[in-house]
Design an enzyme around this catalytic site. Structure first.
Site, PDB file in Angstrom:
ATOM      1  N   LYS A   1     -32.946 -17.674  -8.991  1.00 12.22           N
ATOM      2  CA  LYS A   1     -31.806 -17.912  -8.082  1.00 12.22           C
ATOM      3  C   LYS A   1     -31.449 -19.389  -8.193  1.00 12.22           C
ATOM      4  O   LYS A   1     -32.067 -20.230  -7.569  1.00 12.22           O
ATOM      5  CB  LYS A   1     -32.225 -17.562  -6.648  1.00 12.22           C
ATOM      6  CG  LYS A   1     -31.111 -17.096  -5.741  1.00 12.22           C
ATOM      7  CD  LYS A   1     -29.966 -18.067  -5.558  1.00 12.22           C
ATOM      8  CE  LYS A   1     -30.243 -19.132  -4.517  1.00 12.22           C
ATOM      9  NZ  LYS A   1     -29.155 -20.151  -4.463  1.00 12.22           N
TER      10      LYS A   1
ATOM     11  N   GLU B   1     -41.986 -27.541  -4.405  1.00 10.36           N
ATOM     12  CA  GLU B   1     -41.779 -28.908  -4.890  1.00 10.36           C
ATOM     13  C   GLU B   1     -40.633 -29.463  -4.070  1.00 10.36           C
ATOM     14  O   GLU B   1     -39.484 -29.062  -4.260  1.00 10.36           O
ATOM     15  CB  GLU B   1     -41.470 -28.859  -6.393  1.00 10.36           C
ATOM     16  CG  GLU B   1     -41.854 -30.129  -7.102  1.00 10.36           C
ATOM     17  CD  GLU B   1     -40.673 -31.041  -7.254  1.00 10.36           C
ATOM     18  OE1 GLU B   1     -40.452 -31.847  -6.314  1.00 10.36           O
ATOM     19  OE2 GLU B   1     -39.973 -30.954  -8.261  1.00 10.36           O
TER      20      GLU B   1
ATOM     21  N   CYS C   1     -36.098 -35.950  -6.583  1.00 14.17           N
ATOM     22  CA  CYS C   1     -37.089 -35.837  -5.515  1.00 14.17           C
ATOM     23  C   CYS C   1     -38.042 -37.024  -5.539  1.00 14.17           C
ATOM     24  O   CYS C   1     -38.543 -37.441  -4.512  1.00 14.17           O
ATOM     25  CB  CYS C   1     -37.852 -34.535  -5.673  1.00 14.17           C
ATOM     26  SG  CYS C   1     -38.358 -34.240  -7.371  1.00 14.17           S
TER      27      CYS C   1
ATOM     28  N   GLU D   1     -35.057 -38.633   3.399  1.00 14.81           N
ATOM     29  CA  GLU D   1     -34.580 -38.526   2.020  1.00 14.81           C
ATOM     30  C   GLU D   1     -33.054 -38.539   2.025  1.00 14.81           C
ATOM     31  O   GLU D   1     -32.428 -37.643   2.572  1.00 14.81           O
ATOM     32  CB  GLU D   1     -35.100 -37.226   1.396  1.00 14.81           C
ATOM     33  CG  GLU D   1     -34.709 -37.088  -0.059  1.00 14.81           C
ATOM     34  CD  GLU D   1     -35.372 -35.888  -0.735  1.00 14.81           C
ATOM     35  OE1 GLU D   1     -35.233 -34.759  -0.226  1.00 14.81           O
ATOM     36  OE2 GLU D   1     -36.027 -36.097  -1.775  1.00 14.81           O
TER      37      GLU D   1
HETATM   38  P1  NAI Z   1     -31.687 -26.704  -0.431  1.00 16.66           P
HETATM   39  O1  NAI Z   1     -33.151 -26.865  -0.255  1.00 16.66           O
HETATM   40  O2  NAI Z   1     -30.884 -26.072   0.642  1.00 16.66           O
HETATM   41  O3  NAI Z   1     -31.414 -25.847  -1.780  1.00 16.66           O
HETATM   42  C1  NAI Z   1     -32.341 -25.608  -2.800  1.00 16.66           C
HETATM   43  C2  NAI Z   1     -32.309 -24.141  -3.200  1.00 16.66           C
HETATM   44  O4  NAI Z   1     -32.759 -23.345  -2.096  1.00 16.66           O
HETATM   45  C3  NAI Z   1     -30.926 -23.616  -3.546  1.00 16.66           C
HETATM   46  O5  NAI Z   1     -31.036 -22.679  -4.606  1.00 16.66           O
HETATM   47  C4  NAI Z   1     -30.508 -22.899  -2.270  1.00 16.66           C
HETATM   48  O6  NAI Z   1     -29.562 -21.882  -2.511  1.00 16.66           O
HETATM   49  C5  NAI Z   1     -31.820 -22.311  -1.821  1.00 16.66           C
HETATM   50  N1  NAI Z   1     -31.890 -21.994  -0.379  1.00 16.66           N
HETATM   51  C6  NAI Z   1     -31.245 -22.601   0.651  1.00 16.66           C
HETATM   52  N2  NAI Z   1     -31.567 -22.026   1.813  1.00 16.66           N
HETATM   53  C7  NAI Z   1     -32.439 -21.034   1.532  1.00 16.66           C
HETATM   54  C8  NAI Z   1     -33.146 -20.070   2.319  1.00 16.66           C
HETATM   55  N3  NAI Z   1     -33.029 -20.023   3.647  1.00 16.66           N
HETATM   56  N4  NAI Z   1     -33.973 -19.215   1.693  1.00 16.66           N
HETATM   57  C9  NAI Z   1     -34.140 -19.253   0.366  1.00 16.66           C
HETATM   58  N5  NAI Z   1     -33.489 -20.124  -0.432  1.00 16.66           N
HETATM   59  C10 NAI Z   1     -32.657 -21.006   0.137  1.00 16.66           C
HETATM   60  O7  NAI Z   1     -31.100 -28.126  -0.785  1.00 16.66           O
HETATM   61  P2  NAI Z   1     -29.576 -28.596  -0.647  1.00 16.66           P
HETATM   62  O8  NAI Z   1     -28.977 -28.067   0.611  1.00 16.66           O
HETATM   63  O9  NAI Z   1     -28.907 -28.267  -1.900  1.00 16.66           O
HETATM   64  O10 NAI Z   1     -29.761 -30.186  -0.534  1.00 16.66           O
HETATM   65  C11 NAI Z   1     -30.025 -30.781   0.715  1.00 16.66           C
HETATM   66  C12 NAI Z   1     -31.042 -31.876   0.552  1.00 16.66           C
HETATM   67  O11 NAI Z   1     -32.272 -31.354   0.097  1.00 16.66           O
HETATM   68  C13 NAI Z   1     -30.702 -32.933  -0.468  1.00 16.66           C
HETATM   69  O12 NAI Z   1     -29.837 -33.892   0.037  1.00 16.66           O
HETATM   70  C14 NAI Z   1     -32.059 -33.489  -0.777  1.00 16.66           C
HETATM   71  O13 NAI Z   1     -32.457 -34.402   0.206  1.00 16.66           O
HETATM   72  C15 NAI Z   1     -32.962 -32.286  -0.712  1.00 16.66           C
HETATM   73  N6  NAI Z   1     -33.202 -31.728  -2.052  1.00 16.66           N
HETATM   74  C16 NAI Z   1     -34.372 -32.013  -2.689  1.00 16.66           C
HETATM   75  C17 NAI Z   1     -34.586 -31.555  -3.974  1.00 16.66           C
HETATM   76  C18 NAI Z   1     -35.841 -31.847  -4.705  1.00 16.66           C
HETATM   77  O14 NAI Z   1     -35.836 -31.876  -5.926  1.00 16.66           O
HETATM   78  N7  NAI Z   1     -36.951 -32.025  -4.038  1.00 16.66           N
HETATM   79  C19 NAI Z   1     -33.579 -30.806  -4.691  1.00 16.66           C
HETATM   80  C20 NAI Z   1     -32.403 -30.500  -3.925  1.00 16.66           C
HETATM   81  C21 NAI Z   1     -32.246 -30.975  -2.667  1.00 16.66           C
END
Ligand code: NAI
Ligand code: MG
Length: 495
Positions: A188, A263, A297, A398
């Site tokens: 996904k 992660e 990250c 972050e």
């Molecule tokens: P997110 O954590 O919401 O999205 C990451 C993935 O999780 C996407 O594929 C999303 O569709 C999925 N997702 C979202 N809600 C979910 C749920 N309830 N159940 C299962 N899957 C779900 O991150 P987002 O909203 O894109 O970014 C927000 C913040 O998160 C960023 O500003 C950053 O601070 C952090 N982030 C950290 C990352 C890392 O590499 N550690 C990567 C992306 C975001």
């Protein structure tokens, strides 16, 4: 601007579909959502918006493949298939990089060759493991003749939920150990960046990996992501993304006690000692934050600088930040592209406002860039903040944008305490010529990675992951493979 041009049959104007059980098709809902180029705001493609019904079908396809042909595929055959996929990724790398650039804004100009090597090496490294997954024979102490041994078996159906910040690596860091271990997967991708996952789905079929081993379902996290993490027939969730969603996933996975690897986010310290070689430390620490517009990250966003060189460092880092060329991701000269989405722009600009209201001062950047064509995209100037206190939100949360907090320190004890005073523990950096201080800090930082006199290096052999709220489990290295395996103990009485 000179942008590279590539003919991409993949972007033929038709909506991209879901890959389930080897078939491409629309989402059950029939709806689509757009992929937007963050450099220009233009729509790049429409994507099928999967939901719980598609998640169900994809899990069933992954289960059927796991119980079916994939189970009897010999390790050497899996190894050859993964190696073939590595070749296909290499052959199509320029296209994958282009898709990444228009989908979420990673600049095409940042050493494309080095990037190609990492993606290919990840696959080749795990290809090698496919023939080396093995248990042990165990010398038990039973009073009878009993032969004991262990088998390493694939965990089963994996839901891989990935973010948008580095699509090629986000896909391959999960896909490679899935294939090496003999698992199957439903992938996904993030709604902000799905194109690379879909194109790799095509390559998976081209090289002959059986139908249903890799399924790709695009759509929203709250619907299809949530359905996968709660699904009773999913054995493991491998997630990369925000800490908040990581916590939700851990809860959702509790229903059938799925294996979970996470992660998550970070607020990594990067420590510059007074004896550091500033010709390296300044660009190194600056790019430790600004690379990929800070959307990493492991970004070293809390730059702790020893007091005697603090002013000199701030000046040099600010000069460096101001010189970085910000622009369209397809321009090979661009060092810093846009942030990935309008949401991300809002979030980063919001944090800049928060920082100002908390009393932090931007000595470089500090704002959205809107000159000329930049106004159409989501560009933020590489930013150096001073007058930052450890407790401020900009120093604890972050931001995921090109924002460095530069903080002075006086002693090693103090900088260790302040570095570790974070709920995160993903990575840390140290810049010094003193080998004894380097080793001491490498041991005392509570982080999953410590880089000394470098930052942001990755290799398929080296485990990567977080302490504390930065996650659980590791990607890359043997640790990653192990997280896709179960251990079975076998007892055979032979007397
Ligand atoms: P997110 O954590 O919401 O999205 C990451 C993935 O999780 C996407 O594929 C999303 O569709 C999925 N997702 C979202 N809600 C979910 C749920 N309830 N159940 C299962 N899957 C779900 O991150 P987002 O909203 O894109 O970014 C927000 C913040 O998160 C960023 O500003 C950053 O601070 C952090 N982030 C950290 C990352 C890392 O590499 N550690 C990567 C992306 C975001
Ligand atoms: Mg989200």
């Amino acid at each position: 601007m000179s942008t590279t041009t590539l003919t991409l049959p993949f972007l033929d104007g038709r909506p991209k579909q879901l890959l389930i059980g080897g078939e491409w098709g629309p989402a059950a809902s029939g709806t689509t959502f757009p992929s937007i180029d963050p450099s220009t705001g233009a729509v790049v493609a429409e994507l099928a918006e999967g939901d719980a019904a598609d998640a169900d079908r994809a899990v069933a396809a992954a289960r059927a493949a796991f119980e079916g042909p994939w189970r009897t595929t010999k390790p050497a055959e899996r190894q050859a298939l993964i190696w073939a996929l590595a070749d296909a990724v290499k052959a199509n790398f320029a296209e994958l990089r282009h898709l990444e650039a228009v989908d979420m804004g990673l600049p095409i100009g940042r050493s494309p060759e080095a990037g190609a090597d990492h993606a290919v090496e990840v696959l080749r490294y795990f290809a090698g493991w496919a023939t080396k997954v093995q248990g042990d024979t165990l010398p038990n102490s039973m009073p009878w003749q009993v032969f004991t041994y262990t088998l390493k078996e694939p965990v089963g159906v994996v839901a891989a939920i990935i973010p948008w910040n580095s699509p090629i690596n986000n896909v391959l860091w999960k896909l490679a150990p899935v294939l090496a271990s003999g698992c199957t997967m439903v992938l996904k991708p993030a709604e902000e960046a799905s194109l690379v996952a879909l194109r790799i789905g095509e390559l998976v079929a081209e090289v002959g990996i059986p139908d249903g081993v890799v399924n790709v379902v695009t759509g929203m996290g709250e619907t299809v992501g949530a359905a996968l993490t709660a699904h009773p027939d999913v054995d493991k969730v491998a997630f990369t993304g925000s800490t908040a969603v990581g916590q939700q996933i851990a809860r959702a996975a509790a229903g059938n006690l799925k294996r979970v690897t996470l992660e998550l986010g970070g607020k990594s310290p990067d420590i510059v000692l007074a004896d550091a070689d500033l010709r390296r430390a300044v660009p190194g620490a600056a790019m430790g934050v600004f690379a990929n517009s800070g959307q990493a990250c492991c970004a070293g966003t809390r730059v702790f600088v020893e007091r005697p060189i603090y002013d000199e460092f701030v000046e040099a880092a600010s000069a460096y930040a101001r010189k970085l060329k910000v622009g369209n991701s397809l321009d090979p000269e661009t060092r810093i592209g846009p942030v990935a989405s309008s949401e991300q722009l809002e979030r980063v600009v919001g944090y800049l406002d928060v920082g100002r209201s908390e009393g932090a001062r931007a000595v470089a950047g500090g704002e959205r860039l809107v000159d000329g064509k930049l106004a159409d995209g989501y560009f933020v100037a590489p930013t150096v903040l001073v007058d930052v206190e450890d407790e401020m939100r900009v120093a604890t949360e972050e931001i995921f944008g090109p924002v460095a907090c530069v903080l002075p320190f006086d002693t090693l004890d103090e900088v260790v305490t302040r570095s570790n005073a974070s709920r995160f523990g993903l990575a840390g950096g140290v810049w010094t010529r003193d080998v004894s201080k380097a080793h001491r800090l490498a041991q005392e930082l509570r982080t999953g990675t410590v880089w000394v006199n470098t930052y942001n290096l990755f290799d398929p052999v080296v485990p990567f992951g977080g302490y504390k709220m930065s996650g659980q489990g590791r990607e890359c290295g043997p640790d990653a493979l192990d997280q896709y395996l179960e251990t079975k103990a076998v007892w055979i009485r032979t007397d």
